[in-house]
Write an enzyme that holds these catalytic residues in place. Sequence first.
Site, PDB file in Angstrom:
ATOM      1  CD  GLU A 132       8.361  -5.188  -1.783  1.00 53.21           C
ATOM      2  OE1 GLU A 132       8.673  -5.236  -2.975  1.00 53.21           O
ATOM      3  OE2 GLU A 132       7.212  -5.375  -1.361  1.00 53.21           O
ATOM      4  CB  THR A 184       2.680   0.413  -3.906  1.00 55.72           C
ATOM      5  OG1 THR A 184       2.579  -0.869  -4.538  1.00 55.72           O
ATOM      6  CG2 THR A 184       2.411   0.239  -2.428  1.00 55.72           C
TER       7      THR A 184
HETATM    8  N1  HSE Z   1       0.045  -3.495   2.139  1.00 60.84           N
HETATM    9  C1  HSE Z   1       0.450  -2.718   0.999  1.00 60.84           C
HETATM   10  C2  HSE Z   1      -0.656  -1.756   0.620  1.00 60.84           C
HETATM   11  C3  HSE Z   1       0.697  -3.575  -0.208  1.00 60.84           C
HETATM   12  O1  HSE Z   1      -1.812  -2.185   0.561  1.00 60.84           O
HETATM   13  O2  HSE Z   1      -0.362  -0.594   0.379  1.00 60.84           O
HETATM   14  C4  HSE Z   1       2.075  -3.940  -0.507  1.00 60.84           C
HETATM   15  O3  HSE Z   1       2.958  -4.084   0.546  1.00 60.84           O
END
Ligand code: HSE
Length: 313
Positions: A132, A184
């Site tokens: 990941e 992301t």
């Molecule tokens: N928590 C992360 C974010 C999403 O919202 O950027 C994926 O890990």
Amino acid sequence: MVNSRAEAYAPATVANIGAGFDILGLAVDGAGDVITVELRDEPGAVILSIANDEGKLPRAADKNVASIAAAACLKQIGARQGVGIHLKKGLPSASGLGSSAASAVAAAVAVNALFGEPLRREELLPASLEGEAAVSGYHADNVAPCLLGGITLTNGTSIERIRRLPVPQSVFLALVTPDVAVPTSEARAALPAQVSLKQMVQQTGAVAELMDAIYRDDVVALAAAMERDGVVEPARAHLMPYLHEVRFAAKRAGALGLVISGAGPTLCAVCADEATAARVANTMQEFYAAAGLHSLIRHGKIRTQGAAVTAVS
Ligand code: HSE
């Protein structure tokens, strides 16, 4: 015992669950990624084929999340042989459904099954995280629910910092993924570096309410608490097409609340029964279609079980 082939499935996941940015995540029933690994005499992991990615994912072993996770798992097992990987994508990339986590987890689970499951499920966390990390950073809010199932609280990346929470039975989810990519990294760059004390109080209050709702299996309170994210959604809303309009349409169709799934653009609506979830999913898709955007929809319950071995021979 060493087998010659093993296949594993890993589900979609919704990270954050609204207010629980980077610490909460849940697994969703339905389509996911499927990995088949074949035993090879050469050590290490190579990608043999990838289906349903429109040629977008890297085939190089040191760049693909599945081969990185598989290689890490082989190393952990101490295997002298290696694997060839066939990856069937069931989840679109950069969509907020934990697509890279699913590939990494399925690879680790399949490699472990190939070698007769020498590692316990929890012990597959580091290899999955390594995969990941190649795409979206070293964090576990998608990997943990994908591997373990249900709802997870991830206050770190070691298994001791990860808690499985009860799975409310009254919660049904409707998800819509519009055809826009939101990497992301871009969604994280949009976030503020600092928050005010007032925002901190609101956010911790929302997460506390969310926890309480989960433990009481109260879908109405859960949906309200999820939506009380006063930090992340406001900073990212401009990246999600028609977020507010889709929320309005979903609620008119019976949804109790709607949040961004992970870093988006998938949106996740919470409903009290399956028929409503199906109606809400269709309504959201119709909304996007009217706006000229193709979208994928799904609805279902929270998946209690995580990734699964689907065949070994
Ligand atoms: N928590 C992360 C974010 C999403 O919202 O950027 C994926 O890990």
